[in-house]
Motif scaffolding. Structure first.
Motif: not given
Length: 129
Positions: A36-49
């Motif tokens: 998240a700090q360098v390139v975006g998001k982890h493949p398993d990261a999901k928006p919290l509802r």
């Protein structure tokens, strides 16, 4: 040349909570925060509802029969704010418990205040209660 990481700011007790996780889980969560700090998001990261889009994300990791979650936000430009880390205790579905959602809401508000202060004063504090 690798990108310069955005600062990671720990809100409330999120850092201490994450440190209490098993080593294998800490590595997964730490790597997700680093991405998240360098390139975006982890493949398993999901928006919290319940938080209106992809600004508040969660990473879920199962280990030894238990489920662990880390919640962070990238919606405040130029920084990543770690909001909450917890072990899900309930066996009733995958829904995030209401008290954890309320804590995330409070800490998101704190993150917004910290971010505003950082914008006015520069670096600001790295941790807040």
């Amino acid at each position: 040349m690798p990108p310069t990481p955005k600062p990671l700011i720990w809100v409330g007790g999120s850092k201490e909570d994450l440190k209490a996780f098993p080593e294998e889980v800490r590595q997964v969560m730490g790597y997700a925060l680093y991405l998240a700090q360098v390139v975006g998001k982890h493949p398993d990261a999901k928006p919290l509802r319940g938080f209106g889009g992809a600004g508040v994300l969660e990473v879920v990791d199962d280990f030894d029969g238990d489920t662990y979650r880390a919640v962070y936000t990238v919606k405040l430009r130029g920084a990543v704010y770690a909001l909450h880390a917890f072990q899900k205790k309930s066996n009733k579905g995958i829904k995030t418990p209401p008290h954890d959602l309320e804590l995330v809401r409070r800490r998101l508000g704190q993150a917004e205040q910290i971010h505003a202060r950082r914008g006015l004063r520069g670096a600001g504090r790295e941790e807040e209660d």
